[in-house]
Scaffold this motif. Structure first.
Motif, PDB file in Angstrom:
ATOM      1  N   VAL A   1      37.158  49.458  26.593  1.00 32.03           N
ATOM      2  CA  VAL A   1      37.268  50.809  27.137  1.00 32.03           C
ATOM      3  C   VAL A   1      38.732  51.019  27.809  1.00 32.03           C
ATOM      4  CG1 VAL A   1      36.410  52.428  28.964  1.00 32.03           C
ATOM      5  CG2 VAL A   1      34.928  50.485  27.855  1.00 32.03           C
ATOM      6  N   GLN A   2      39.363  52.086  27.192  1.00 38.92           N
ATOM      7  CA  GLN A   2      40.719  52.368  27.593  1.00 38.92           C
ATOM      8  C   GLN A   2      40.540  54.004  28.130  1.00 38.92           C
ATOM      9  OE1 GLN A   2      43.259  51.296  24.508  1.00 38.92           O
ATOM     10  NE2 GLN A   2      43.210  49.534  24.930  1.00 38.92           N
TER      11      GLN A   2
ATOM     12  N   ASP B   1      32.755  41.923  30.464  1.00 38.90           N
ATOM     13  CA  ASP B   1      33.144  40.514  30.768  1.00 38.90           C
ATOM     14  C   ASP B   1      34.373  40.323  31.593  1.00 38.90           C
ATOM     15  OD1 ASP B   1      30.899  39.436  29.013  1.00 38.90           O
ATOM     16  OD2 ASP B   1      31.916  40.590  27.590  1.00 38.90           O
ATOM     17  N   ALA B   2      35.325  41.397  31.345  1.00 40.36           N
ATOM     18  CA  ALA B   2      36.444  41.215  32.174  1.00 40.36           C
ATOM     19  C   ALA B   2      37.480  42.540  32.368  1.00 40.36           C
ATOM     20  CB  ALA B   2      37.594  40.368  31.185  1.00 40.36           C
ATOM     21  N   ILE B   3      38.195  42.493  33.206  1.00 37.63           N
ATOM     22  CA  ILE B   3      39.134  43.799  33.534  1.00 37.63           C
ATOM     23  C   ILE B   3      40.643  43.484  32.824  1.00 37.63           C
ATOM     24  CG2 ILE B   3      40.157  45.103  35.142  1.00 37.63           C
ATOM     25  CD1 ILE B   3      37.501  44.326  36.812  1.00 37.63           C
TER      26      ILE B   3
ATOM     27  N   ALA C   1      35.829  49.756  36.941  1.00 34.96           N
ATOM     28  CA  ALA C   1      35.966  48.518  36.043  1.00 34.96           C
ATOM     29  C   ALA C   1      35.239  47.168  37.285  1.00 34.96           C
ATOM     30  CB  ALA C   1      37.529  48.194  35.800  1.00 34.96           C
ATOM     31  N   ASP C   2      35.704  47.331  38.481  1.00 40.40           N
ATOM     32  CA  ASP C   2      35.263  46.326  39.365  1.00 40.40           C
ATOM     33  C   ASP C   2      33.615  46.516  39.411  1.00 40.40           C
ATOM     34  OD1 ASP C   2      37.548  44.952  40.032  1.00 40.40           O
ATOM     35  OD2 ASP C   2      38.087  46.443  41.434  1.00 40.40           O
ATOM     36  N   GLU C   3      33.129  47.532  39.616  1.00 40.70           N
ATOM     37  CA  GLU C   3      31.832  47.699  39.643  1.00 40.70           C
ATOM     38  C   GLU C   3      30.886  47.416  38.317  1.00 40.70           C
ATOM     39  OE1 GLU C   3      31.496  51.446  42.864  1.00 40.70           O
ATOM     40  OE2 GLU C   3      32.306  51.981  40.674  1.00 40.70           O
ATOM     41  N   ALA C   4      31.599  47.735  37.229  1.00 42.28           N
ATOM     42  CA  ALA C   4      30.914  47.468  36.030  1.00 42.28           C
ATOM     43  C   ALA C   4      30.922  45.924  35.752  1.00 42.28           C
ATOM     44  CB  ALA C   4      31.731  48.073  34.860  1.00 42.28           C
ATOM     45  N   LEU C   5      32.028  45.281  36.266  1.00 36.22           N
ATOM     46  CA  LEU C   5      32.130  43.626  36.141  1.00 36.22           C
ATOM     47  C   LEU C   5      31.042  43.107  36.949  1.00 36.22           C
ATOM     48  CD1 LEU C   5      33.523  41.346  34.907  1.00 36.22           C
ATOM     49  CD2 LEU C   5      35.080  41.485  36.870  1.00 36.22           C
TER      50      LEU C   5
ATOM     51  N   MET D   1      37.224  46.357  30.053  1.00 33.17           N
ATOM     52  CA  MET D   1      37.899  47.747  30.600  1.00 33.17           C
ATOM     53  C   MET D   1      39.263  47.536  31.090  1.00 33.17           C
ATOM     54  SD  MET D   1      34.581  49.207  32.897  1.00 33.17           S
ATOM     55  CE  MET D   1      35.524  50.598  33.497  1.00 33.17           C
ATOM     56  N   THR D   2      39.896  48.629  31.037  1.00 28.47           N
ATOM     57  CA  THR D   2      41.295  48.679  31.852  1.00 28.47           C
ATOM     58  C   THR D   2      40.887  49.081  33.221  1.00 28.47           C
ATOM     59  OG1 THR D   2      41.754  50.869  31.327  1.00 28.47           O
ATOM     60  CG2 THR D   2      42.596  49.691  29.887  1.00 28.47           C
ATOM     61  N   SER D   3      41.763  48.527  34.244  1.00 32.29           N
ATOM     62  CA  SER D   3      41.451  48.498  35.729  1.00 32.29           C
ATOM     63  C   SER D   3      41.430  50.223  35.857  1.00 32.29           C
ATOM     64  CB  SER D   3      42.566  48.168  36.291  1.00 32.29           C
ATOM     65  OG  SER D   3      43.915  48.320  36.253  1.00 32.29           O
TER      66      SER D   3
END
Length: 150
Positions: free
Chosen positions: A48-49, A144-146, A134-138, A68-70
Motif C-alpha cells: 500500500v502506497q 505484515d510490515a511497515i 500503518a501502526d494500527e493495521a500492523l 504499507m508505507t508509514s
C-alpha cells in the motif's frame, strides 16, 4: 483481472508485486479480485502506497505478504444498499447484505491476527468509515510490515 491471469500463465516463482493506491470500488468486484489473487500459482505481495480503502482492502488481504508505507492509510466500512421494491424485495436485499457481511467478516478474520469474526461483523454492519494507520493495521495483523522511507 485479465492482467492477473496473464501473469499467472507464466508460472513465475518470483513474487508478483501488487502496488495498491485506491479509493476502492464495487464490493463484488473487490471479492472477484480477491478470488483471482488467491487462485494464482505465483505468490502475490501487496504494497500500500497512499491508501487502500473500501473494496481495495480485498486485493490487499488476498496477498501472501502485505506491506504499507508509514504514511499510508487503510479504510474499512460496510456496504450500502439502495433498495426499491416491495417487502419481499427488501427482505431479499437484507438477506444478501447479511450474507455479504458474513463473507467479508470471514475474509477479515482469516487475514488478521488479533480480532475475531464478531469484531469485523460489527465494523461491516454500517457504512461509517474506519481509518487505520500503518501502526494500527500492523497491530490488527492486517499487514505484515511497515515500509519506512529513511
Amino acid at each position: 483481472m485479465f492482467s492477473l491471469y496473464t501473469l499467472d500463465a507464466r508460472d513465475q516463482e518470483a513474487p508478483i508485486k501488487l502496488i495498491i493506491n485506491s479509493d476502492g470500488g464495487e464490493t463484488f468486484s473487490g471479492h472477484g479480485i480477491y478470488d483471482a489473487i488467491r487462485d494464482m500459482h505465483a505468490p502475490v505481495e501487496g504494497y500500500v502506497q497512499g491508501h487502500a480503502m473500501s473494496a481495495a482492502m480485498f486485493p490487499l488481504l488476498a496477498c501472501e505478504k502485505r506491506w504499507m508505507t508509514s504514511t499510508s492509510l487503510l479504510m474499512i466500512h460496510g456496504m450500502t444498499e439502495w433498495g426499491v421494491g416491495d417487502a419481499r424485495s427488501m427482505d431479499a436485499d437484507q438477506d444478501a447484505m447479511t450474507k455479504t457481511i458474513n463473507v467479508e467478516a470471514d475474509i477479515f478474520t482469516k487475514h488478521s491476527t488479533v480480532k475475531d469474526r464478531e469484531y469485523w461483523r460489527e465494523i461491516l454492519r454500517d457504512h461509517l468509515p474506519r481509518y487505520y494507520t500503518a501502526d494500527e493495521a500492523l497491530s490488527l495483523g492486517l499487514i505484515d510490515a511497515i515500509i519506512t522511507s529513511d
